[in-house]
Design a protein around this motif. Structure first.
Motif, short mmCIF file in Angstrom:
data_model
loop_
_atom_site.label_atom_id
_atom_site.label_comp_id
_atom_site.label_asym_id
_atom_site.label_seq_id
_atom_site.Cartn_x
_atom_site.Cartn_y
_atom_site.Cartn_z
N LEU A 64 94.39 15.74 27.55
CA LEU A 64 93.63 16.55 28.49
C LEU A 64 92.76 15.63 29.33
O LEU A 64 91.92 14.90 28.81
N ALA A 65 93.00 15.62 30.62
CA ALA A 65 92.18 14.86 31.57
C ALA A 65 91.39 15.85 32.39
O ALA A 65 91.52 17.06 32.22
N SER A 66 90.58 15.37 33.31
CA SER A 66 89.71 16.26 34.07
C SER A 66 90.48 17.17 35.02
O SER A 66 89.99 18.24 35.37
N SER A 67 91.68 16.78 35.43
CA SER A 67 92.41 17.61 36.39
C SER A 67 93.82 17.99 35.95
O SER A 67 94.48 18.76 36.63
N GLU A 68 94.29 17.46 34.82
CA GLU A 68 95.64 17.79 34.39
C GLU A 68 95.77 17.74 32.88
O GLU A 68 94.97 17.14 32.17
N LEU A 69 96.81 18.40 32.41
CA LEU A 69 97.18 18.41 31.01
C LEU A 69 98.53 17.72 30.90
O LEU A 69 99.48 18.10 31.59
N VAL A 70 98.61 16.70 30.06
CA VAL A 70 99.86 15.96 29.89
C VAL A 70 100.40 16.29 28.50
O VAL A 70 99.75 15.99 27.50
N ILE A 71 101.56 16.92 28.46
CA ILE A 71 102.19 17.29 27.20
C ILE A 71 103.41 16.40 27.02
O ILE A 71 104.34 16.43 27.81
N ARG A 72 103.38 15.59 25.98
CA ARG A 72 104.49 14.68 25.69
C ARG A 72 105.20 15.18 24.43
O ARG A 72 104.65 15.13 23.35
N ASN A 73 106.40 15.69 24.61
CA ASN A 73 107.20 16.19 23.50
C ASN A 73 108.26 15.16 23.12
O ASN A 73 108.18 14.00 23.52
N ARG A 74 109.25 15.57 22.37
CA ARG A 74 110.27 14.65 21.88
C ARG A 74 110.90 13.82 22.98
O ARG A 74 110.91 12.60 22.91
N PHE A 75 111.46 14.48 23.96
CA PHE A 75 112.24 13.77 24.97
C PHE A 75 111.70 13.90 26.38
O PHE A 75 112.25 13.31 27.30
N ARG A 76 110.66 14.69 26.57
CA ARG A 76 110.19 14.97 27.92
C ARG A 76 108.68 15.01 27.98
O ARG A 76 108.03 15.43 27.03
N THR A 77 108.14 14.59 29.11
CA THR A 77 106.70 14.64 29.35
C THR A 77 106.44 15.60 30.50
O THR A 77 107.09 15.53 31.54
N TYR A 78 105.48 16.50 30.30
CA TYR A 78 105.10 17.47 31.31
C TYR A 78 103.69 17.16 31.80
O TYR A 78 102.80 16.92 30.99
N ARG A 79 103.49 17.19 33.11
CA ARG A 79 102.16 17.04 33.71
C ARG A 79 101.85 18.36 34.39
O ARG A 79 102.53 18.74 35.33
N ILE A 80 100.81 19.02 33.89
CA ILE A 80 100.45 20.34 34.40
C ILE A 80 99.03 20.28 34.93
O ILE A 80 98.10 19.95 34.19
N GLY A 81 98.88 20.59 36.20
CA GLY A 81 97.55 20.64 36.78
C GLY A 81 96.75 21.78 36.17
O GLY A 81 97.28 22.86 35.95
N LEU A 82 95.48 21.53 35.88
CA LEU A 82 94.66 22.58 35.27
C LEU A 82 94.53 23.80 36.17
O LEU A 82 94.35 24.91 35.68
N ASP A 83 94.67 23.60 37.47
CA ASP A 83 94.57 24.73 38.39
C ASP A 83 95.82 25.61 38.39
O ASP A 83 95.81 26.69 38.96
N THR A 84 96.89 25.16 37.74
CA THR A 84 98.11 25.97 37.68
C THR A 84 98.28 26.68 36.34
O THR A 84 99.24 27.42 36.15
N ILE A 85 97.36 26.48 35.42
CA ILE A 85 97.47 27.10 34.09
C ILE A 85 96.94 28.52 34.13
O ILE A 85 95.82 28.77 34.57
N ALA A 86 97.78 29.47 33.68
CA ALA A 86 97.37 30.87 33.62
C ALA A 86 96.78 31.22 32.26
O ALA A 86 95.80 31.93 32.17
N ARG A 87 97.40 30.69 31.18
CA ARG A 87 96.85 30.94 29.84
C ARG A 87 97.34 29.88 28.87
O ARG A 87 98.35 29.22 29.09
#
Length: 157
Positions: A64-87
């Motif tokens: 968790l950074a100030s502007s994004e959430l980085v989810i690193r799973n088995r084979f893939r990494t997702y970068r999700i901006g905090l402003d795009t998160i609904a829940r």
């Protein structure tokens, strides 16, 4: 403030132990006096075991950074901006993050057991969800993150 959550300490220690033991056994097999054909299959199997342990116990993380959430799973990494998160929700498959666009991503590093959910126990996964929601709220107050279109609901995904 940047925070990172990984698989539990017990899971990581177990993973490291399996990797070390696999390496020692593979080295012993290679150093043994067996012919090459007898060495290949067990060494390949041990390397496969090590790869499975690595991707399941040591690679997954949620940052968790100030502007994004980085989810690193088995084979893939997702970068999700905090402003795009609904829940955000904690569950058996990990931390579930639903974006405003309808995409659902599960962070496998931190999970909440079904038993903990049924008993209403507050777990490490709930703490991660609270930290993400708090950072989203702080971002909205600072103006870094735009307010979500609807109320942030903590429902099961």
């Amino acid at each position: 403030m940047k925070q990172t959550w990984r698989v539990s300490l017990v899971g990581r220690v177990f993973g490291i132990l399996v990797l070390v033991v696999s390496g020692i056994v593979a080295s012993a097999i290679i150093a043994s006096g067996l012919d090459l054909a007898s060495k290949v299959v067990p060494v390949v199997l041990l390397c496969g075991l090590a790869a499975v342990v690595y991707v399941n116990a040591l690679r997954p993380s949620i940052t968790l950074a100030s502007s994004e959430l980085v989810i690193r799973n088995r084979f893939r990494t997702y970068r999700i901006g905090l402003d795009t998160i609904a829940r955000v929700d904690a569950g058996y498959h990990g931390i579930g993050v639903q974006t405003k666009h309808g995409q659902v991503v599960h962070g496998w590093a931190v999970q909440k057991s079904n038993l903990a959910r049924w008993l209403g126990r507050h777990t490490r996964a709930d703490l991660v969800v609270e930290a993400i929601e708090k950072e989203m709220k702080v971002g909205v107050e600072r103006g870094d993150v735009r307010q979500a279109a609807g109320p942030t609901a903590r429902r099961s995904m």
